[in-house]
Design a protein around this motif. Structure first.
Motif, short mmCIF file in Angstrom:
data_model
loop_
_atom_site.label_atom_id
_atom_site.label_comp_id
_atom_site.label_asym_id
_atom_site.label_seq_id
_atom_site.Cartn_x
_atom_site.Cartn_y
_atom_site.Cartn_z
N GLN A 25 -9.11 9.36 5.13
CA GLN A 25 -9.03 8.53 6.34
C GLN A 25 -7.59 8.14 6.59
O GLN A 25 -6.79 8.06 5.66
CB GLN A 25 -9.92 7.30 6.23
CG GLN A 25 -9.51 6.33 5.13
CD GLN A 25 -10.51 5.23 4.90
OE1 GLN A 25 -11.71 5.45 4.97
NE2 GLN A 25 -10.04 4.04 4.63
N SER A 26 -7.26 7.91 7.85
CA SER A 26 -5.89 7.54 8.20
C SER A 26 -5.52 6.21 7.56
O SER A 26 -6.34 5.31 7.48
CB SER A 26 -5.75 7.45 9.72
OG SER A 26 -5.95 8.71 10.30
N GLY A 27 -4.27 6.11 7.10
CA GLY A 27 -3.79 4.88 6.48
C GLY A 27 -2.66 5.17 5.50
O GLY A 27 -2.14 6.27 5.43
N HIS A 28 -2.31 4.14 4.73
CA HIS A 28 -1.25 4.23 3.72
C HIS A 28 -1.89 4.74 2.43
O HIS A 28 -2.93 4.24 2.02
CB HIS A 28 -0.65 2.84 3.51
CG HIS A 28 0.62 2.86 2.73
ND1 HIS A 28 1.67 2.04 3.03
CD2 HIS A 28 1.03 3.58 1.66
CE1 HIS A 28 2.66 2.26 2.18
NE2 HIS A 28 2.28 3.19 1.34
N TRP A 29 -1.26 5.72 1.77
CA TRP A 29 -1.82 6.33 0.57
C TRP A 29 -0.78 6.46 -0.54
O TRP A 29 0.41 6.57 -0.27
CB TRP A 29 -2.40 7.71 0.89
CG TRP A 29 -3.64 7.59 1.71
CD1 TRP A 29 -3.72 7.55 3.07
CD2 TRP A 29 -4.96 7.42 1.23
NE1 TRP A 29 -5.02 7.39 3.46
CE2 TRP A 29 -5.81 7.29 2.35
CE3 TRP A 29 -5.53 7.36 -0.04
CZ2 TRP A 29 -7.18 7.12 2.23
CZ3 TRP A 29 -6.90 7.19 -0.16
CH2 TRP A 29 -7.71 7.07 0.98
N LEU A 41 2.95 8.00 -0.36
CA LEU A 41 2.78 8.94 0.75
C LEU A 41 2.93 8.26 2.10
O LEU A 41 2.87 8.95 3.13
CB LEU A 41 1.40 9.60 0.65
CG LEU A 41 1.11 10.33 -0.66
CD1 LEU A 41 -0.29 10.92 -0.62
CD2 LEU A 41 2.15 11.39 -0.94
N LYS A 42 3.11 6.95 2.10
CA LYS A 42 3.25 6.18 3.35
C LYS A 42 2.02 6.39 4.23
O LYS A 42 0.95 6.68 3.74
CB LYS A 42 4.53 6.55 4.10
CG LYS A 42 5.78 6.54 3.23
CD LYS A 42 6.43 5.21 3.22
CE LYS A 42 7.77 5.33 2.50
NZ LYS A 42 7.97 4.25 1.61
N GLN A 43 2.20 6.27 5.56
CA GLN A 43 1.09 6.45 6.50
C GLN A 43 0.77 7.93 6.64
O GLN A 43 1.67 8.75 6.85
CB GLN A 43 1.46 5.89 7.88
CG GLN A 43 1.47 4.38 7.96
CD GLN A 43 0.08 3.78 7.81
OE1 GLN A 43 -0.13 2.96 6.94
NE2 GLN A 43 -0.87 4.17 8.62
N GLN A 44 -0.50 8.27 6.51
CA GLN A 44 -0.95 9.65 6.67
C GLN A 44 -2.21 9.67 7.53
O GLN A 44 -3.01 8.74 7.48
CB GLN A 44 -1.25 10.29 5.31
CG GLN A 44 -0.06 10.43 4.40
CD GLN A 44 0.97 11.40 4.91
OE1 GLN A 44 0.67 12.34 5.64
NE2 GLN A 44 2.22 11.18 4.55
N ARG A 45 -2.37 10.74 8.30
CA ARG A 45 -3.57 10.91 9.12
C ARG A 45 -4.68 11.54 8.29
O ARG A 45 -4.42 12.35 7.38
CB ARG A 45 -3.27 11.82 10.31
CG ARG A 45 -2.34 11.22 11.32
CD ARG A 45 -2.23 12.07 12.58
NE ARG A 45 -2.40 13.51 12.41
CZ ARG A 45 -1.41 14.37 12.21
NH1 ARG A 45 -0.16 13.95 12.13
NH2 ARG A 45 -1.66 15.65 12.06
N ALA A 46 -5.92 11.22 8.64
CA ALA A 46 -7.07 11.85 8.01
C ALA A 46 -6.98 13.36 8.22
O ALA A 46 -6.58 13.82 9.28
CB ALA A 46 -8.36 11.30 8.62
N GLY A 47 -7.31 14.12 7.19
CA GLY A 47 -7.29 15.57 7.29
C GLY A 47 -6.03 16.23 6.76
O GLY A 47 -6.02 17.43 6.52
#
Length: 103
Positions: free
Chosen positions: A67-71, A13-19
């Motif tokens: 939380q924001s980050g790489h997923w 999913l690469k970088q994603q924002r929280a929410g």
């Protein structure tokens, strides 16, 4: 005794924002796991790992990025019989409407 390897479908999913919500569509009951890169690495080595999700008995299901980050998202059939097709869709959180002053 070596641990049994099993097949899985992986979505980076690469970088994603929280929410942000990930909507997962499945063709059968399957395990759905949303993980950080470190936990994904542990998962691929069949070691103890942490994840958001679990057994998905209905489709589609929605998981929210905590939380924001790489997923990473994984769909697997560990403990289930058969095969499962899957697809994902990223759903951005709704933004608040901007109210404008009337002139």
């Amino acid at each position: 005794m070596t641990k049994q390897k099993f097949s899985f479908t992986h979505y980076d999913l690469k970088q994603q924002r929280a929410g942000v919500t990930v909507e997962i569509t499945l063709s059968a009951v399957a395990n759905v796991r949303l993980m950080t890169p470190n936990n994904f690495q542990l998962y691929t080595e069949t070691l103890k790992h942490q994840f958001v999700g679990g057994v998905a008995r209905k489709s589609p299901i929605r998981l929210t990025i905590p939380q924001s980050g790489h997923w990473h998202l994984v769909v697997d059939m560990e403990g289930h019989h058969g095969h499962c097709e899957s697809s994902i869709r990223i759903v951005e959180p709704a933004t608040r409407p901007r109210f404008q002053s009337a002139s």
